[in-house]
Design an enzyme around this catalytic site. Sequence first.
Site, mmCIF file in Angstrom:
data_model
loop_
_atom_site.group_PDB
_atom_site.id
_atom_site.type_symbol
_atom_site.label_atom_id
_atom_site.label_comp_id
_atom_site.label_asym_id
_atom_site.label_seq_id
_atom_site.Cartn_x
_atom_site.Cartn_y
_atom_site.Cartn_z
ATOM 1 N N ASP A 410 -37.788 -0.478 13.328
ATOM 2 C CA ASP A 410 -37.990 0.036 11.987
ATOM 3 C C ASP A 410 -37.206 -0.897 11.065
ATOM 4 O O ASP A 410 -36.267 -1.555 11.495
ATOM 5 C CB ASP A 410 -37.411 1.457 11.955
ATOM 6 C CG ASP A 410 -37.457 2.065 10.580
ATOM 7 O OD1 ASP A 410 -38.503 1.928 9.925
ATOM 8 O OD2 ASP A 410 -36.460 2.672 10.172
ATOM 9 N N ASP A 599 -39.390 8.507 11.259
ATOM 10 C CA ASP A 599 -40.167 7.832 12.302
ATOM 11 C C ASP A 599 -40.146 8.586 13.627
ATOM 12 O O ASP A 599 -40.359 8.021 14.681
ATOM 13 C CB ASP A 599 -39.782 6.359 12.470
ATOM 14 C CG ASP A 599 -38.289 6.131 12.431
ATOM 15 O OD1 ASP A 599 -37.553 7.112 12.622
ATOM 16 O OD2 ASP A 599 -37.873 4.986 12.220
HETATM 17 P P1 ADP Z 1 -39.362 2.028 6.718
HETATM 18 O O1 ADP Z 1 -40.552 2.044 7.572
HETATM 19 O O2 ADP Z 1 -38.990 0.638 6.301
HETATM 20 O O3 ADP Z 1 -38.210 2.782 7.273
HETATM 21 P P2 ADP Z 1 -40.276 4.254 5.133
HETATM 22 O O4 ADP Z 1 -41.475 4.525 5.970
HETATM 23 O O5 ADP Z 1 -39.143 5.184 5.225
HETATM 24 O O6 ADP Z 1 -39.770 2.747 5.335
HETATM 25 O O7 ADP Z 1 -40.722 4.195 3.617
HETATM 26 C C1 ADP Z 1 -41.727 3.302 3.199
HETATM 27 C C2 ADP Z 1 -41.802 3.163 1.712
HETATM 28 O O8 ADP Z 1 -42.155 4.405 1.121
HETATM 29 C C3 ADP Z 1 -40.508 2.774 1.061
HETATM 30 O O9 ADP Z 1 -40.287 1.390 1.069
HETATM 31 C C4 ADP Z 1 -40.694 3.319 -0.359
HETATM 32 O O10 ADP Z 1 -41.446 2.412 -1.126
HETATM 33 C C5 ADP Z 1 -41.527 4.559 -0.130
HETATM 34 N N1 ADP Z 1 -40.674 5.751 -0.068
HETATM 35 C C6 ADP Z 1 -40.447 6.557 0.986
HETATM 36 N N2 ADP Z 1 -39.627 7.568 0.666
HETATM 37 C C7 ADP Z 1 -39.299 7.396 -0.629
HETATM 38 C C8 ADP Z 1 -38.440 8.103 -1.541
HETATM 39 N N3 ADP Z 1 -37.753 9.178 -1.185
HETATM 40 N N4 ADP Z 1 -38.341 7.626 -2.789
HETATM 41 C C9 ADP Z 1 -39.017 6.531 -3.162
HETATM 42 N N5 ADP Z 1 -39.812 5.834 -2.360
HETATM 43 C C10 ADP Z 1 -39.966 6.240 -1.106
HETATM 44 MG MG MG Z 2 -37.002 4.285 8.179
#
Ligand code: ADP
Ligand code: MG
Length: 704
Positions: A410, A599
């Site tokens: 991740d 995840d």
């Molecule tokens: P990663 O896979 O890198 O851990 P996430 O799946 O958690 O990332 O989130 C993916 C994208 O969704 C973030 O980069 C952001 O743009 C958006 N996102 C998710 N949760 C939030 C939140 N609470 N506030 C703003 N944007 C969010």
């Molecule tokens: Mg994450």
Amino acid sequence: MSEQLQKKVLHIENLDCPVCAEALQSDLQKIKGVESVSVDYVTQTITLQTRDEKAVQKVIAIANRFEEVRVIDGDVVKNGGKKYFKEWFLIALSAVFFAIGVLFERYLQGRVGSVFAYAAYAIAYFSVGYPVLISTVKNVAKGRIFDENFLMTIASIGAVALGEIGEGVLVMLLYQLGELLQSIAVGSSRASVARLMDLKSEQAMLLRGEETVQVSPEEIEVGDILLVKAGEKVPVDGVLLAENALLDTKPLTGEAELKAFSAGQEVLSGCINVGNVFTIKATRKYTDSAVGRILEMVENAAENKAAPEKFITKFARYYTPIVCLAALLIGAFAPILHGYIAMGRFTFYQTSRWVQSALTFLVISCPCALIISVPLTYFSGIGACAKNGILVKGATYLDILASAKTMAFDKTGTLTKGEFSILGVYPKSCSETELLVLAATVERHSAHPIAKAFEKIQAEQTAQETMEIPGKGVKALVAKDTVFVGNAIFLEENSIFVEQMSSANTVIYVAKNGECLGAIEVGDGVRDGAKECIQELTKLGFANSVMLTGDNRIRAEEIAKETGIFAVKAGLLPDEKLQIAKQLKRNGKLVYVGDGINDAPVMVEADCAVSMGKLGSAAAIEASDLVLIADDISALPKLVRIARKTRAVVMQNIIFSIVMKLGFMLLGAFGGLPLAFAVFADVGVMLLAVCNSFRVRGMKTVNK
Ligand code: ADP
Ligand code: MG
């Protein structure tokens, strides 16, 4: 009977080997009211699930009646330091009388001489043999033959019947010496792991008004004020009330790392106070605290047995009866066959020689020496991991890791620090402050690391009907306005036009009532050691590591370049991550490394999930199979090395033990092996295998 399903862990002592553990387990399974039970030899625990308090009492009663097993209070930690005075004394006594017996037999003539010799032999035999004889009687009464006590009894009595009295005594003496050495070796491994797990405070100091009261950590309630003296461990998680504090996280992470805390910050249980005395207010009960959860996880680890472990116990189940049958054939038919070959007719020929061979077979048929080192090696592997700040939920995960082909990561919170800060504010149709405040109002309700970037911004209103969509963002009502905060895809899906910014950082957009008000650029840096970690893993054969992220492609590529990871999949929603995980699994076993925040589905799908522990965060510990408690990604290559070494040692031990056993059987069958030597050799093989397992135990500086 309608009580809640309860999990109970009982600690026991004197459980001799994994085969006995299985036997006891099958006894306990038959008890009414016991939903599930597992008995573990290495940790000396019985873990059971039941709705019925009476069933627990029954389990204790039956366990206490099993061979020499005793159910005890207290835990594994306390039982590592057993000294075995009694056992050594009895063995020494037996050895002395055995020597006297040999001398008498040789130098005293006549009837009186033999009587003295036999008396000395009898003392030598019974002083070490009585527990074996008692267990034999108990087990045979229950219909359990083929256990090691029974085999040793038959072998020693058989030798006496053949007139080899000294040899009969020696069999028992050597067997018990072997058992003792084995207990010591296993006990020392157990203690070395248990010391690592010595996280729990014995006593906590509860402040009541002016007074302090000593209580056990379990008695602490949320809101209690606790005093932590210098040199003591924090008993439960809490917030610091004193101005500041200096803590050593060594018990949790394995690394001596001093951390300074100031008033209001969360302090985790298990850390040692290396500064001045301070007070905390408990925020969690003991069982929900970092220490409680970690220890529970360790106790449960015994249940997730690795494949080779299961194989070898199964093997032992068939091995013993087969070898016993062979012994019977050798004892009964070989003399006749020998007679036919030698004299041309059916008659017993050289019977005592063949019976001797049969007895040797019986001694070798005891499976314990064969299998004891296998669970011990896994246990040592789990211990070595603990030393490096890695918690493992079971031997099976070490095994999977050893043979894994692909690793997926991740991004946010795993390869990057997950500590976001605001880098730029780009309003379109409102002021900067308005944009930030609106975003902050909504992010208050999110657990995502991005939300932390907004913590310091004052929000006057509160958001209602908040809904967090994993991998996208948050939707909420703020004073009757519908607000979206999240990535471009999220807003576009909701028919909001977004003028996308190109940035090497993470960009989130804020929309109110269908109109995009602007963008906020947030960023977090690559985690310390992430680059070295990927490099090391590449050397270890994980050249095809993949990064899976919900963030935009530009940012993802940037992180990939900085860390040197092989492939990138960006812009993924949690279920798309899941699909990719399924594809990756086609190449072989998949390890997924994440932070446990949104995840979880991938973590479940992966063959083995590793999470960044955030020093004991509940979500991470629950979702994954392995936890890097120190939040230190450079523990990953160590983990792979330990897992592979553990597996290698297990395989060496299985092959070595089986080959040696077969060798002794051949020697025994053709009369080349005196009975006592068979015991000696068997014990020797077992001890060598156990010592081999020590090689895993000390693995700490493997990285350098
Ligand atoms: P990663 O896979 O890198 O851990 P996430 O799946 O958690 O990332 O989130 C993916 C994208 O969704 C973030 O980069 C952001 O743009 C958006 N996102 C998710 N949760 C939030 C939140 N609470 N506030 C703003 N944007 C969010
Ligand atoms: Mg994450």
